[in-house]
Design an enzyme around this catalytic site. Structure first.
Site, PDB file in Angstrom:
ATOM      1  N   GLN A  49      -4.616  35.118  48.833  1.00 38.76           N
ATOM      2  CA  GLN A  49      -5.673  34.204  48.419  1.00 38.76           C
ATOM      3  C   GLN A  49      -6.285  33.439  49.590  1.00 38.76           C
ATOM      4  O   GLN A  49      -7.322  32.805  49.433  1.00 38.76           O
ATOM      5  CB  GLN A  49      -5.153  33.216  47.373  1.00 38.76           C
ATOM      6  N   LEU A  93      -7.009  29.898  41.400  1.00 37.69           N
ATOM      7  CA  LEU A  93      -7.825  29.297  42.453  1.00 37.69           C
ATOM      8  C   LEU A  93      -8.858  30.281  42.998  1.00 37.69           C
ATOM      9  O   LEU A  93      -9.891  29.859  43.513  1.00 37.69           O
ATOM     10  CB  LEU A  93      -6.933  28.785  43.586  1.00 37.69           C
ATOM     11  N   GLU A 135       1.709  34.575  40.731  1.00 41.09           N
ATOM     12  CA  GLU A 135       1.627  34.736  42.188  1.00 41.09           C
ATOM     13  C   GLU A 135       2.137  36.105  42.625  1.00 41.09           C
ATOM     14  O   GLU A 135       1.580  36.711  43.547  1.00 41.09           O
ATOM     15  CB  GLU A 135       2.376  33.611  42.901  1.00 41.09           C
TER      16      GLU A 135
END
Length: 151
Positions: A49, A93, A135
């Site tokens: 990310q 995000l 994740e």
């Protein structure tokens, strides 16, 4: 802090490479990941990310409501999981402004290495299990757009 990568960036769709160097560069990466995650503000952040295709992510599911409890996962893998799945709403995000309904195991057992390369293992339930699975998906090149349903 490092800039976030967003949906459409090819690094988010790659399987991240294993970490084999437990050195100062890894420590700096993890520090930067925590700074970026807290500023975003998020509960977890995977290295892809921020444009780094390595098998490392950070999680802190407590910091928004209680004392911070930062966790570092290097080369994580799920070793056992509940057969029962629960549906929850997740945000990412890397996909701002959208939420997705996603099915996740009620609990997972995970093996990983810490920042020094020492083997760790633990069981995670509830929000922690959801965050770890989310994740870990990033490390495998999966986004919640592929695993969930847009709300």
């Amino acid at each position: 802090m490092r800039p976030l990568r967003f949906e459409g960036d090819p690094v988010l769709l790659q399987t991240a490479a294993a970490v084999d160097q437990f050195d100062d560069d890894l420590a700096v990466l993890v520090r930067d990941m925590f700074e970026t995650m807290y500023a975003a503000p998020g509960r977890g952040l995977a290295a892809p990310q921020i444009g780094v295709s390595r098998r490392v992510f950070v999680v802190d599911t407590d910091w928004k409501e209680a004392e911070p409890a930062p966790m570092i996962f290097v080369n994580p893998q799920i070793t056992a999981r509940a057969t029962h799945e629960v549906q929850g709403t997740e945000a990412c995000l890397s996909i701002p402004g959208k939420s997705f309904d996603v099915m996740r195991p009620a609990w997972v057992e995970v093996a990983w290495q810490d920042l020094d390369g020492t083997a760790q293992q633990a069981r995670f339930d509830g929000v922690q299990a959801i965050c770890v699975c989310h994740e870990l998906d990033h490390l495998n090149g999966l986004l919640i757009t592929q695993t969930g349903t847009l709300q």
